[in-house]
Design a protein around this motif. Sequence first.
Motif, PDB file in Angstrom:
ATOM      1  N   GLY A 122       7.765  -7.280   3.578  1.00 31.59           N
ATOM      2  CA  GLY A 122       8.085  -6.914   2.206  1.00 31.59           C
ATOM      3  C   GLY A 122       8.649  -5.516   2.053  1.00 31.59           C
ATOM      4  O   GLY A 122       8.771  -4.751   3.019  1.00 31.59           O
ATOM      5  N   THR A 123       8.974  -5.182   0.790  1.00 36.72           N
ATOM      6  CA  THR A 123       9.650  -3.906   0.541  1.00 36.72           C
ATOM      7  C   THR A 123       8.757  -2.698   0.812  1.00 36.72           C
ATOM      8  O   THR A 123       9.267  -1.581   0.935  1.00 36.72           O
ATOM      9  CB  THR A 123      10.178  -3.832  -0.911  1.00 36.72           C
ATOM     10  N   ILE A 124       7.451  -2.909   0.936  1.00 34.77           N
ATOM     11  CA  ILE A 124       6.598  -1.770   1.322  1.00 34.77           C
ATOM     12  C   ILE A 124       6.919  -1.287   2.733  1.00 34.77           C
ATOM     13  O   ILE A 124       6.496  -0.207   3.132  1.00 34.77           O
ATOM     14  CB  ILE A 124       5.088  -2.110   1.277  1.00 34.77           C
ATOM     15  N   VAL A 125       7.656  -2.080   3.507  1.00 33.46           N
ATOM     16  CA  VAL A 125       8.060  -1.658   4.855  1.00 33.46           C
ATOM     17  C   VAL A 125       9.218  -0.647   4.788  1.00 33.46           C
ATOM     18  O   VAL A 125       9.433   0.128   5.718  1.00 33.46           O
ATOM     19  CB  VAL A 125       8.434  -2.889   5.715  1.00 33.46           C
ATOM     20  N   ILE A 126       9.947  -0.642   3.650  1.00 35.82           N
ATOM     21  CA  ILE A 126      11.172   0.163   3.567  1.00 35.82           C
ATOM     22  C   ILE A 126      10.960   1.661   3.855  1.00 35.82           C
ATOM     23  O   ILE A 126      11.746   2.251   4.609  1.00 35.82           O
ATOM     24  CB  ILE A 126      11.886  -0.067   2.206  1.00 35.82           C
ATOM     25  N   PRO A 127       9.913   2.306   3.315  1.00 34.36           N
ATOM     26  CA  PRO A 127       9.733   3.727   3.670  1.00 34.36           C
ATOM     27  C   PRO A 127       9.579   3.939   5.185  1.00 34.36           C
ATOM     28  O   PRO A 127      10.025   4.960   5.710  1.00 34.36           O
ATOM     29  CB  PRO A 127       8.447   4.114   2.928  1.00 34.36           C
ATOM     30  N   GLY A 170       5.391  -7.757  -1.150  1.00 35.93           N
ATOM     31  CA  GLY A 170       4.472  -8.128  -0.072  1.00 35.93           C
ATOM     32  C   GLY A 170       5.115  -8.907   1.057  1.00 35.93           C
ATOM     33  O   GLY A 170       4.508  -9.068   2.117  1.00 35.93           O
ATOM     34  N   GLY A 171       6.337  -9.396   0.843  1.00 31.98           N
ATOM     35  CA  GLY A 171       7.061 -10.087   1.907  1.00 31.98           C
ATOM     36  C   GLY A 171       6.810 -11.578   1.971  1.00 31.98           C
ATOM     37  O   GLY A 171       6.029 -12.139   1.194  1.00 31.98           O
ATOM     38  N   THR A 172       7.478 -12.213   2.927  1.00 33.21           N
ATOM     39  CA  THR A 172       7.431 -13.675   3.003  1.00 33.21           C
ATOM     40  C   THR A 172       6.051 -14.199   3.391  1.00 33.21           C
ATOM     41  O   THR A 172       5.783 -15.389   3.192  1.00 33.21           O
ATOM     42  CB  THR A 172       8.485 -14.226   3.987  1.00 33.21           C
ATOM     43  N   ILE A 173       5.175 -13.353   3.895  1.00 26.72           N
ATOM     44  CA  ILE A 173       3.801 -13.813   4.157  1.00 26.72           C
ATOM     45  C   ILE A 173       3.087 -14.171   2.863  1.00 26.72           C
ATOM     46  O   ILE A 173       2.039 -14.806   2.896  1.00 26.72           O
ATOM     47  CB  ILE A 173       2.956 -12.761   4.908  1.00 26.72           C
ATOM     48  N   VAL A 174       3.626 -13.761   1.741  1.00 21.26           N
ATOM     49  CA  VAL A 174       3.026 -14.123   0.449  1.00 21.26           C
ATOM     50  C   VAL A 174       3.366 -15.577   0.084  1.00 21.26           C
ATOM     51  O   VAL A 174       2.657 -16.211  -0.697  1.00 21.26           O
ATOM     52  CB  VAL A 174       3.492 -13.147  -0.663  1.00 21.26           C
ATOM     53  N   ILE A 175       4.430 -16.129   0.676  1.00 23.79           N
ATOM     54  CA  ILE A 175       4.921 -17.451   0.268  1.00 23.79           C
ATOM     55  C   ILE A 175       3.865 -18.562   0.350  1.00 23.79           C
ATOM     56  O   ILE A 175       3.739 -19.348  -0.598  1.00 23.79           O
ATOM     57  CB  ILE A 175       6.219 -17.816   1.041  1.00 23.79           C
ATOM     58  N   PRO A 176       3.068 -18.657   1.428  1.00 27.54           N
ATOM     59  CA  PRO A 176       2.038 -19.710   1.424  1.00 27.54           C
ATOM     60  C   PRO A 176       1.079 -19.590   0.237  1.00 27.54           C
ATOM     61  O   PRO A 176       0.611 -20.598  -0.291  1.00 27.54           O
ATOM     62  CB  PRO A 176       1.304 -19.487   2.751  1.00 27.54           C
ATOM     63  N   HIS A 177       0.799 -18.354  -0.169  1.00 29.62           N
ATOM     64  CA  HIS A 177      -0.067 -18.141  -1.333  1.00 29.62           C
ATOM     65  C   HIS A 177       0.664 -18.507  -2.624  1.00 29.62           C
ATOM     66  O   HIS A 177       0.060 -18.981  -3.574  1.00 29.62           O
ATOM     67  CB  HIS A 177      -0.550 -16.692  -1.360  1.00 29.62           C
ATOM     68  N   LEU A 178       1.970 -18.280  -2.637  1.00 31.29           N
ATOM     69  CA  LEU A 178       2.804 -18.673  -3.776  1.00 31.29           C
ATOM     70  C   LEU A 178       2.750 -20.190  -3.964  1.00 31.29           C
ATOM     71  O   LEU A 178       2.658 -20.689  -5.099  1.00 31.29           O
ATOM     72  CB  LEU A 178       4.243 -18.215  -3.508  1.00 31.29           C
ATOM     73  N   ARG A 179       2.808 -20.930  -2.863  1.00 33.94           N
ATOM     74  CA  ARG A 179       2.732 -22.402  -2.955  1.00 33.94           C
ATOM     75  C   ARG A 179       1.407 -22.833  -3.574  1.00 33.94           C
ATOM     76  O   ARG A 179       1.371 -23.678  -4.469  1.00 33.94           O
ATOM     77  CB  ARG A 179       2.889 -23.017  -1.551  1.00 33.94           C
ATOM     78  N   ARG A 180       0.313 -22.241  -3.092  1.00 34.38           N
ATOM     79  CA  ARG A 180      -0.996 -22.631  -3.633  1.00 34.38           C
ATOM     80  C   ARG A 180      -1.163 -22.159  -5.082  1.00 34.38           C
ATOM     81  O   ARG A 180      -1.808 -22.835  -5.888  1.00 34.38           O
ATOM     82  CB  ARG A 180      -2.105 -22.089  -2.730  1.00 34.38           C
ATOM     83  N   ALA A 181      -0.583 -21.006  -5.397  1.00 32.67           N
ATOM     84  CA  ALA A 181      -0.640 -20.509  -6.779  1.00 32.67           C
ATOM     85  C   ALA A 181       0.102 -21.459  -7.711  1.00 32.67           C
ATOM     86  O   ALA A 181      -0.368 -21.777  -8.810  1.00 32.67           O
ATOM     87  CB  ALA A 181      -0.033 -19.106  -6.864  1.00 32.67           C
ATOM     88  N   TYR A 182       1.261 -21.909  -7.270  1.00 31.36           N
ATOM     89  CA  TYR A 182       2.071 -22.823  -8.079  1.00 31.36           C
ATOM     90  C   TYR A 182       1.312 -24.120  -8.349  1.00 31.36           C
ATOM     91  O   TYR A 182       1.306 -24.634  -9.469  1.00 31.36           O
ATOM     92  CB  TYR A 182       3.380 -23.114  -7.343  1.00 31.36           C
ATOM     93  N   GLU A 183       0.665 -24.623  -7.308  1.00 29.84           N
ATOM     94  CA  GLU A 183      -0.125 -25.856  -7.439  1.00 29.84           C
ATOM     95  C   GLU A 183      -1.287 -25.657  -8.419  1.00 29.84           C
ATOM     96  O   GLU A 183      -1.585 -26.531  -9.230  1.00 29.84           O
ATOM     97  CB  GLU A 183      -0.667 -26.251  -6.060  1.00 29.84           C
TER      98      GLU A 183
END
Lengths: 118, 118, 118, 118, 118, 118
Positions: free
Chosen positions: C94-99, A93-106
Amino acid sequence: MPNQIEEFNAYRQKMNDKILSDDNKVIKRIFNLDTNAYKSGHLDVKTKELLGLVASAVLRCDDCIKYHLETAFKQGASKEEVMETLSIATLVGGTIVIPHLRRAYEFWEALEYNHTNR
Amino acid sequence: MPNQIEEFNAYRQKMNDKILSDDNKVIKRIFNLDTNAYKSGHLDVKTKELLGLVASAVLRCDDCIKYHLETAFKQGASKEEVMETLSIATLVGGTIVIPHLRRAYEFWEALEYNHTNR
Amino acid sequence: MPNQIEEFNAYRQKMNDKILSDDNKVIKRIFNLDTNAYKSGHLDVKTKELLGLVASAVLRCDDCIKYHLETAFKQGASKEEVMETLSIATLVGGTIVIPHLRRAYEFWEALEYNHTNR
Amino acid sequence: MPNQIEEFNAYRQKMNDKILSDDNKVIKRIFNLDTNAYKSGHLDVKTKELLGLVASAVLRCDDCIKYHLETAFKQGASKEEVMETLSIATLVGGTIVIPHLRRAYEFWEALEYNHTNR
Amino acid sequence: MPNQIEEFNAYRQKMNDKILSDDNKVIKRIFNLDTNAYKSGHLDVKTKELLGLVASAVLRCDDCIKYHLETAFKQGASKEEVMETLSIATLVGGTIVIPHLRRAYEFWEALEYNHTNR
Amino acid sequence: MPNQIEEFNAYRQKMNDKILSDDNKVIKRIFNLDTNAYKSGHLDVKTKELLGLVASAVLRCDDCIKYHLETAFKQGASKEEVMETLSIATLVGGTIVIPHLRRAYEFWEALEYNHTNR
């Protein structure tokens, strides 16, 4: 910290009850399907919860992530398994997922804290 | 108003530190790439930050928008350049980008206020 | 190989003409805005085309990517600049952009081939 | 029917080779990560491939779906496990996933046909 | 031109039949819901089909757009109503919707041509 | 409860005024289009607001959902019509729409409460 979990679940339950008390059949059936889809089948429940988690993470739905984190936690998923699942989500999903990763970790920390201190 | 920036950065830093202290290599490498990708290359840093900003805006990731607004600000991007970047995001991504545009505008004002009054 | 470009542009032009011959004002104005937004302003045209390219790439719109690749090519963007732009898109989206990256690369080759052999 | 698989893999390989022959480090590292992320860890390879599949399906990336279908097939995933994975994708991602489900089903049939008749 | 419609429907029907012949209950129920949700209720069928069309357009699902264009056509929706619906989709979803608008316009022409010349 | 509506509208108005006081023509025209697109045409205003609502819901934009809920309410849309619209959004967009459905339901209650008690 445990309050985050309780507040999340209380609001979720309150609004679900209201929505389901209405007579919209399509919504009722989707809620019903949402319960059935994660039951044990050819895949076990923990795997299905991790599938729900990665789907929620790449679609960047914080509430959905929290829901599947809690159910995965109850199914005995380890922090390492959850982090591997979220690492795939962040890669796909790319680096746009990172803010959600932070909240998920918390939220996961809150689940562990809550479990240890209850 | 400056608090918005400090709170954003403090939470971001705290959770990043926790996530990186774990041993998940995929996540670590994505974080590392995220730093390297915006370094000066064939395109200069300011242009890359504006690319990161428009990508974040059309994908509607408020935290990502804030991050790139702050780095673009530090790179000397003008308000007019940032607004042109966000206007392209709003055109390409549609009116659903507008709520993020409002919050981006507010954050940019905080960056300018913070800079003038520090 | 050059046919890919001609076919893309011919279909695009034919359908745009049909759509604009109708009297839907909202669509006409969006098409008009789409032309104006990429004109030189505080940012130059090439930078704006790269912004359009990265937005198109993270939103995974092949036709939009092709359009901005062609305009960026005409504005003198180098392959290295385009690849840096697309690398940011692949990291953020993210990697979904690769195609889409594969098809973008092929289209850029067609643009270069077409330019050299015309 | 097997041709669908061969054509998909041939184009994929050809364009990947071209992209990787360029010197864009960010893209190279993302491709490298894409290989590493699905290796056996706390979760086994088959589970990771199903995670990649559900992420690809909710993000509606046909090429990504095909890639993970093929790797899941090679890892011994059954049709039932794949369909359960895709059913979660369709529930979480909605009916817009259905056209991708149709193409996924067709590709899986090609994988089975190819395996039986080789 | 009419072939576009027939090919679309034939492939759709063939794959739906295969998918439904499997015993995946979640998918079966989603397909079933997909039929029920557009039946007349507090909103009439034509309005519901336009709702399905705008949802499909902003989510950029060509097959879903075609499906709802055909059902809206059968419900007597006029070209002007459909274009107003798609203009809202293009405004809300942004210029990335435009390539889908082109293909939608072409499909609508095929529906009209097919109807006149049958 | 009525405060939710007032706060939402106050912030929205304040930031829109600031954004429009700048001289970015593209953004100004998009805001202008956003007003015109929902005016009565071949489709009536209420239907257009429901189209805006379903588009906002599948794209999961809470602020956009709230805006269209309020305008639909003012146009006399019933709770049943709004719920049917949102049920189509949940079916097409999947269970990730559900958290937005909960917040939409709460906002609609606030609109009704506000109307009854003013």
